[in-house]
Design an enzyme around this catalytic site. Structure first.
Site, PDB file in Angstrom:
ATOM      1  N   ARG A  42       0.536  -1.154   0.048  1.00 21.30           N
ATOM      2  CA  ARG A  42      -0.094   0.101   0.068  1.00 21.30           C
ATOM      3  C   ARG A  42       0.836   1.354   0.030  1.00 21.30           C
ATOM      4  O   ARG A  42       0.499   2.297  -0.604  1.00 21.30           O
ATOM      5  CB  ARG A  42      -1.046  -0.067   1.267  1.00 21.30           C
ATOM      6  CG  ARG A  42      -1.794   1.073   1.244  1.00 21.30           C
ATOM      7  CD  ARG A  42      -3.346   0.796   1.905  1.00 21.30           C
ATOM      8  NE  ARG A  42      -3.206   0.092   3.081  1.00 21.30           N
ATOM      9  CZ  ARG A  42      -2.761   0.159   4.231  1.00 21.30           C
ATOM     10  NH1 ARG A  42      -2.179   1.365   4.563  1.00 21.30           N
ATOM     11  NH2 ARG A  42      -2.692  -0.691   5.232  1.00 21.30           N
ATOM     12  N   TYR A  94     -16.338  17.210 -15.072  1.00 23.30           N
ATOM     13  CA  TYR A  94     -16.794  15.834 -15.307  1.00 23.30           C
ATOM     14  C   TYR A  94     -17.829  15.468 -14.230  1.00 23.30           C
ATOM     15  O   TYR A  94     -17.641  15.701 -13.050  1.00 23.30           O
ATOM     16  CB  TYR A  94     -15.360  14.784 -14.824  1.00 23.30           C
ATOM     17  CG  TYR A  94     -15.901  13.403 -14.979  1.00 23.30           C
ATOM     18  CD1 TYR A  94     -16.125  12.853 -16.097  1.00 23.30           C
ATOM     19  CD2 TYR A  94     -15.700  12.640 -13.783  1.00 23.30           C
ATOM     20  CE1 TYR A  94     -16.305  11.323 -15.867  1.00 23.30           C
ATOM     21  CE2 TYR A  94     -16.121  11.440 -13.540  1.00 23.30           C
ATOM     22  CZ  TYR A  94     -16.298  10.592 -14.533  1.00 23.30           C
ATOM     23  OH  TYR A  94     -16.671   9.501 -14.668  1.00 23.30           O
ATOM     24  N   ASP A 165      -7.574  19.001 -14.163  1.00 22.25           N
ATOM     25  CA  ASP A 165      -7.927  17.808 -14.591  1.00 22.25           C
ATOM     26  C   ASP A 165      -7.588  18.000 -15.961  1.00 22.25           C
ATOM     27  O   ASP A 165      -8.237  18.455 -16.793  1.00 22.25           O
ATOM     28  CB  ASP A 165      -9.454  17.673 -14.575  1.00 22.25           C
ATOM     29  CG  ASP A 165      -9.655  16.289 -14.807  1.00 22.25           C
ATOM     30  OD1 ASP A 165      -9.041  15.656 -15.794  1.00 22.25           O
ATOM     31  OD2 ASP A 165     -10.973  15.712 -14.654  1.00 22.25           O
ATOM     32  N   LYS A 190      -8.419   6.751 -19.145  1.00 17.11           N
ATOM     33  CA  LYS A 190      -8.842   7.344 -20.483  1.00 17.11           C
ATOM     34  C   LYS A 190      -7.466   7.223 -21.322  1.00 17.11           C
ATOM     35  O   LYS A 190      -7.075   5.957 -21.687  1.00 17.11           O
ATOM     36  CB  LYS A 190      -9.405   8.784 -20.411  1.00 17.11           C
ATOM     37  CG  LYS A 190     -10.373   9.107 -19.062  1.00 17.11           C
ATOM     38  CD  LYS A 190     -11.733   8.091 -19.410  1.00 17.11           C
ATOM     39  CE  LYS A 190     -12.592   7.900 -18.179  1.00 17.11           C
ATOM     40  NZ  LYS A 190     -13.022   9.144 -17.902  1.00 17.11           N
TER      41      LYS A 190
HETATM   42  C1  LIG Z   1     -13.338   9.596 -16.458  1.00 20.74           C
HETATM   43  C2  LIG Z   1     -12.954  11.010 -15.978  1.00 20.74           C
HETATM   44  C3  LIG Z   1     -12.608  11.331 -14.659  1.00 20.74           C
HETATM   45  C4  LIG Z   1     -12.968  10.100 -13.770  1.00 20.74           C
HETATM   46  O1  LIG Z   1     -12.127   8.839 -13.828  1.00 20.74           O
HETATM   47  P1  LIG Z   1     -12.252   7.523 -13.579  1.00 20.74           P
HETATM   48  O2  LIG Z   1     -11.215   6.810 -13.764  1.00 20.74           O
HETATM   49  O3  LIG Z   1     -13.507   6.906 -14.040  1.00 20.74           O
HETATM   50  O4  LIG Z   1     -12.600   7.611 -12.014  1.00 20.74           O
HETATM   51  C5  LIG Z   1     -12.341  12.445 -14.056  1.00 20.74           C
HETATM   52  N1  LIG Z   1     -12.293  13.486 -15.075  1.00 20.74           N
HETATM   53  C6  LIG Z   1     -12.440  13.123 -16.401  1.00 20.74           C
HETATM   54  C7  LIG Z   1     -12.264  14.429 -17.225  1.00 20.74           C
HETATM   55  C8  LIG Z   1     -12.889  12.091 -16.769  1.00 20.74           C
HETATM   56  O5  LIG Z   1     -12.954  12.045 -18.250  1.00 20.74           O
END
Ligand SMILES: *Cc1c(COP(=O)(O)O)cnc(C)c1O
Length: 369
Positions: A42, A94, A165, A190
């Site tokens: 961890r 998001y 982000d 992604k």
């Molecule tokens: C998918 C996404 C998230 C969240 O990520 P997860 O891996 O699904 O928890 C946050 N911000 C953006 C822009 C995203 O496309």
């Protein structure tokens, strides 16, 4: 090291008697007590360390921390804010993170959602207890471009931390730390993962300050960490990230131009189009316009669903950033509290041949006429 080189070499740290060229997966959760040994899975794991190291390098940061999802990466930041802190977040944020702020942190934090393309609205929303400005650029689902350096400057004057982000841009197209923000967040699920088979998140920091130590603490003690196999897969994916992003950008540009002139399409949101309100700013902040396109078709929910379901190469599914093209009607995915118009379609343009993708869209758009 340039990004293509860093992606291949910093993601691969071999420390093994047999000297394999590729770093093995270390599944062990515990380590022999010794001077330089790791302690427990961890706290650290060699595959996770490689992932954090390559992401820190690609984002021009001092350190990075990997999490089990993008949402837990975001949550670690919110968990490090003091009780009662106020934060400013984008209206076009998001959906899952917005929900987290409104539901999970309902009793702990207060939030003002503002239109981040209107920088003065950000300045006006600052309160004495504002501790964080959250940026998402390009944003989801409207692919809006935020003036990151200007907001970072406003925040610096008010001594407020800024997080970006950077999921849609990836470090290949945009480095928010160079534009003045303090932390970068990625949903590695992604483009970083790129093959729709790993769920993970990353934070990258400009400084290893006290706030960063508290994030590391949430990571180690909260324990929302990715598995060694997930980290291995992400390192493997990062090696081709720069080349995948080039392909996504080229395909998306071609399809956005095609959609824009199509009579069955009402509006296209893509910063690579010279008519897009974010075009000039994206040209300054980014090294390409990305692989995400949002558009409005002529018709309502029923016609839009019929169009989306008629396609052969665009799978009707949520998420983005994989090698395969995906398409979805956002209002359908976001549910009853969605603010997206019924005819708003979001497309993650994959790496298939653009002629096949274009032919597919052409046939699908015929169903709207
Ligand atoms: C998918 C996404 C998230 C969240 O990520 P997860 O891996 O699904 O928890 C946050 N911000 C953006 C822009 C995203 O496309």
């Amino acid at each position: 090291m340039k990004p293509e080189t860093a992606a291949i070499h910093l993601s691969n740290q071999v420390n093994d008697l047999h000297q394999p060229v590729i770093q093995p997966i270390t599944l062990s959760t515990t380590y022999l007590h010794g001077e330089n040994s790791l302690i427990y899975g961890r706290f650290a794991n060699p595959n996770r360390t490689s992932l954090e190291r390559v992401m820190a390098a690609l984002e021009h940061g001092k350190d990075a921390a990997a999490f089990s999802s993008g949402n837990t990466a975001g949550m670690a930041v919110f968990q490090c804010l003091e009780q009662g802190a106020h934060l400013i977040a984008p209206l076009d944020m998001y959906h899952g993170l917005k929900k987290q702020l409104l539901e999970v942190f309902r009793d702990n934090l207060s939030v003002s959602f503002v239109d981040m393309t209107q920088t003065e609205q950000v300045r006006a929303a600052i309160k004495p207890e504002t501790r964080l400005i959250w940026i998402e650029s390009p944003s989801n689902p409207l692919i809006q471009i935020t003036n990151i350096p200007l907001i970072a400057q406003i925040a610096r004057e008010a001594k407020i931390r800024v997080v970006c982000d950077n999921t849609f841009a990836t470090p290949i197209l945009q480095n928010p730390l160079d534009l003045g923000v303090d932390l970068v967040m990625h949903s590695a699920t992604k483009y970083i993962g790129g093959h729709s088979d790993v769920l993970a998140g990353i934070l990258v920091t400009k400084e290893t300050d006290e706030f960063w130590q508290s994030i590391r603490n949430v990571q180690a003690i909260g324990g929302a960490v990715p598995s060694p196999l997930d980290c291995y897969l992400l390192c493997r994916s990062i090696k081709t990230l720069a080349y995948r992003i080039k392909g996504h950008c080229a395909n998306a540009q071609g399809l956005a131009e095609y959609l824009q002139q199509h009579p069955a399409v009402e509006k296209v949101y893509y910063p690579g189009l010279p008519t897009d309100p974010g075009h000039v700013l994206a040209g300054k902040l980014m090294r390409g316009f990305g692989g995400m396109i949002t558009f409005l078709v002529k018709g309502g929910a029923k016609e839009s669903d019929r169009f989306v379901q008629s396609l052969r190469y665009f799978s009707n599914a949520t998420s983005l950033g994989g090698v395969e093209s995906l398409i979805e009607r956002r209002a359908h995915v976001e549910g009853p509290d969605s603010k997206s118009p019924e005819n708003l379609i979001r497309m993650s343009v994959g790496l298939e041949n653009i002629e096949d993708l274009m032919e597919d869209l052409k046939a699908g758009l015929e169903t709207l006429r």
